[in-house]
Structure formats: C-alpha cells, structure tokens
Design a protein around this motif. Structure first.
Motif, PDB file in Angstrom:
ATOM      1  N   GLU A 109       0.839  -1.214   0.000  1.00 22.95           N
ATOM      2  CA  GLU A 109       0.000   0.000   0.000  1.00 22.95           C
ATOM      3  C   GLU A 109       0.869   1.258   0.000  1.00 22.95           C
ATOM      4  OE1 GLU A 109      -2.362  -0.848   3.522  1.00 22.95           O
ATOM      5  OE2 GLU A 109      -4.169  -0.997   2.276  1.00 22.95           O
ATOM      6  N   ARG A 110       1.925   1.228   0.814  1.00 21.40           N
ATOM      7  CA  ARG A 110       2.827   2.379   0.897  1.00 21.40           C
ATOM      8  C   ARG A 110       3.514   2.592  -0.467  1.00 21.40           C
ATOM      9  NH1 ARG A 110       4.646   1.146   5.406  1.00 21.40           N
ATOM     10  NH2 ARG A 110       6.289  -0.276   4.755  1.00 21.40           N
ATOM     11  N   GLN A 111       3.969   1.497  -1.049  1.00 24.07           N
ATOM     12  CA  GLN A 111       4.618   1.586  -2.355  1.00 24.07           C
ATOM     13  C   GLN A 111       3.632   2.078  -3.424  1.00 24.07           C
ATOM     14  OE1 GLN A 111       6.210  -2.131  -3.820  1.00 24.07           O
ATOM     15  NE2 GLN A 111       7.913  -1.074  -4.793  1.00 24.07           N
ATOM     16  N   LEU A 112       2.401   1.622  -3.350  1.00 26.44           N
ATOM     17  CA  LEU A 112       1.360   2.095  -4.266  1.00 26.44           C
ATOM     18  C   LEU A 112       1.164   3.592  -4.110  1.00 26.44           C
ATOM     19  CD1 LEU A 112      -1.036   1.835  -6.248  1.00 26.44           C
ATOM     20  CD2 LEU A 112      -2.437   1.096  -4.311  1.00 26.44           C
ATOM     21  N   ALA A 113       1.059   4.056  -2.872  1.00 27.65           N
ATOM     22  CA  ALA A 113       0.849   5.489  -2.622  1.00 27.65           C
ATOM     23  C   ALA A 113       2.026   6.317  -3.149  1.00 27.65           C
ATOM     24  CB  ALA A 113       0.640   5.734  -1.128  1.00 27.65           C
ATOM     25  N   GLU A 114       3.247   5.841  -2.915  1.00 30.01           N
ATOM     26  CA  GLU A 114       4.429   6.569  -3.398  1.00 30.01           C
ATOM     27  C   GLU A 114       4.465   6.598  -4.921  1.00 30.01           C
ATOM     28  OE1 GLU A 114       7.770   4.574  -1.640  1.00 30.01           O
ATOM     29  OE2 GLU A 114       7.259   5.249   0.389  1.00 30.01           O
ATOM     30  N   THR A 115       4.173   5.455  -5.529  1.00 25.98           N
ATOM     31  CA  THR A 115       4.186   5.385  -6.991  1.00 25.98           C
ATOM     32  C   THR A 115       3.098   6.266  -7.578  1.00 25.98           C
ATOM     33  OG1 THR A 115       5.046   3.129  -6.881  1.00 25.98           O
ATOM     34  CG2 THR A 115       4.075   3.822  -8.975  1.00 25.98           C
ATOM     35  N   ARG A 116       1.919   6.262  -6.958  1.00 21.39           N
ATOM     36  CA  ARG A 116       0.824   7.110  -7.443  1.00 21.39           C
ATOM     37  C   ARG A 116       1.192   8.588  -7.316  1.00 21.39           C
ATOM     38  NH1 ARG A 116      -4.594   5.887  -8.400  1.00 21.39           N
ATOM     39  NH2 ARG A 116      -4.455   3.981  -7.214  1.00 21.39           N
ATOM     40  N   ASP A 117       1.834   8.972  -6.203  1.00 16.75           N
ATOM     41  CA  ASP A 117       2.273  10.366  -6.034  1.00 16.75           C
ATOM     42  C   ASP A 117       3.266  10.756  -7.123  1.00 16.75           C
ATOM     43  OD1 ASP A 117       0.660  10.720  -3.809  1.00 16.75           O
ATOM     44  OD2 ASP A 117       2.307  10.475  -2.351  1.00 16.75           O
ATOM     45  N   GLN A 118       4.236   9.870  -7.388  1.00 18.83           N
ATOM     46  CA  GLN A 118       5.222  10.148  -8.443  1.00 18.83           C
ATOM     47  C   GLN A 118       4.524  10.262  -9.795  1.00 18.83           C
ATOM     48  OE1 GLN A 118       7.853   6.807  -8.122  1.00 18.83           O
ATOM     49  NE2 GLN A 118       8.884   7.598  -6.297  1.00 18.83           N
ATOM     50  N   TYR A 119       3.601   9.344 -10.036  1.00 19.87           N
ATOM     51  CA  TYR A 119       2.871   9.366 -11.298  1.00 19.87           C
ATOM     52  C   TYR A 119       2.027  10.635 -11.417  1.00 19.87           C
ATOM     53  CZ  TYR A 119      -0.791   8.555 -14.662  1.00 19.87           C
ATOM     54  OH  TYR A 119      -1.668   8.723 -15.698  1.00 19.87           O
ATOM     55  N   ASP A 120       1.323  11.007 -10.348  1.00 16.49           N
ATOM     56  CA  ASP A 120       0.484  12.211 -10.386  1.00 16.49           C
ATOM     57  C   ASP A 120       1.306  13.448 -10.711  1.00 16.49           C
ATOM     58  OD1 ASP A 120      -1.778  10.722  -9.822  1.00 16.49           O
ATOM     59  OD2 ASP A 120      -1.823  11.251  -7.674  1.00 16.49           O
TER      60      ASP A 120
END
Length: 195
Positions: A109-120
């Motif tokens: 979940e943490r990795q998903l959130a970080e990746t989504r932030d980078q993607y956003d």
C-alpha cells in the motif's frame, strides 16, 4: 482486455507504463524540436522580406502543420500513459485484498501510494507542457491565416511585431517540455530500479 492479453504474453502493465512514459517523453522531445524548427522557419520568413510571398506563406504553413502534428502526437502519448496507469493502479489496488500478510500488504500500500504520487506529479507536468502548446499553435495559426488572406509585403512587416511574443511563448513551452522530459526520465528510472 488488451492488458490481459499482454500479461498472457508475459508483458506486465508496469512494463507497458514505463514504455508509454518513455514514448510520451520521446514525443515531447520531438515536439520540442518541431517547435524550435518552426520558430526558426517563422523567423527566417520575417527576417528575409525579399523572398517571394507565396514561398513565405508555404514555409509558415508547413511549420504550423508540423507543430500541430507534433502536438497531437504528444496528446496521444499522454492519453496512452493515462490509459495504462489507470489499469495498473486499479489492478494493484484490487490485489491488495489478496495479501495474507498484513505487513506485506501495508508495504505494498505504501509503495502504491508513493508510486501514485510520483505518477500524479509526472502526469501533471505532462499536462502543463501540453497546455502550453495550444497558445503557440494558435499564434502560429493566426499568422498563417493572416498571410493566407493578405499575401503582400505589408503582411510580412506586420508579422515582425508578433515574432517576439511567439519566440517568448516557444521558449516557455520548450522549458516546460524539458522539465517534463526530465521528470519522465526520473520516473522511468525510479520505476525500473524498484523492480
């Protein structure tokens, strides 16, 4: 359906996302060069008033059409990035429920959130660069139309007044695209090093 078929062939969504971000970066680089070239052609028309007027019009019209094509390619690449990222994030979220281990789930979940932030951040930068193309294209189109309907020496003189504003707009666009390209490269590097 497309992504399922690709996964059956051993190609994961993350690989498609990285490829599409790379394609978007490349399209922005090509658009950047096209806008630079178009500005140079526009400049050459304004700077050489003794050239045949029809030749000047053809030069500017071609530069505008090339810029328009490059802008469309950038839009298409951004759309492709958004398409695959949506599928990737949706799948990732769905698979979080499959974890038995709470600590692995939290880590994912943490990795998903970080990746989504980078993607956003990346996609926002891409859209900002994309948005800067419209005013430049509009300015080019105005000049093409002006020349088309007023093929005379006076029209060439009037274009010179607009050149400094167009040059400024193109310079801003190129800087924004450079930032977006750099962020795309960083995203690809981070995503590939996480694997």
């Amino acid at each position: 359906m497309y992504y399922s078929a690709m996964e059956k062939l051993g190609i994961e969504k993350r690989e498609i996302l990285v490829d599409r971000v790379g394609d978007a970066r490349d399209a922005q680089s090509e658009a950047q060069e096209t806008f630079r070239s178009s500005l140079a052609r526009f400049q050459s028309v304004v700077d050489t008033p003794d050239t045949a007027l029809q030749d000047k019009y053809d030069t500017i019209r071609t530069a505008y059409e090339d810029s328009e094509d490059a802008a469309e390619a950038v839009r298409d690449r951004i759309d492709a990035v958004e398409d695959v990222s949506e599928a990737l994030f949706e799948e990732w979220e769905d698979e979080l429920d499959l974890y038995e281990s709470a600590s692995l789930r939290r880590s994912s979940e943490r990795q998903l959130a970080e990746t989504r932030d980078q993607y956003d951040s990346l996609i926002a930068r891409m859209h900002r660069a994309e948005a800067k193309m419209a005013p430049v294209l509009e300015a080019f189109e105005d000049q093409v139309l002006f020349l088309k309907h007023n093929l005379n020496a006076q029209a060439i003189g009037a274009l010179e007044q607009e050149l400094s504003q167009i040059r400024s707009d193109v310079d801003k666009l190129i800087r924004e695209m450079e930032d977006s390209i750099a962020e795309s490269e960083a995203f690809i590097e981070r995503f590939q090093s996480a694997q």
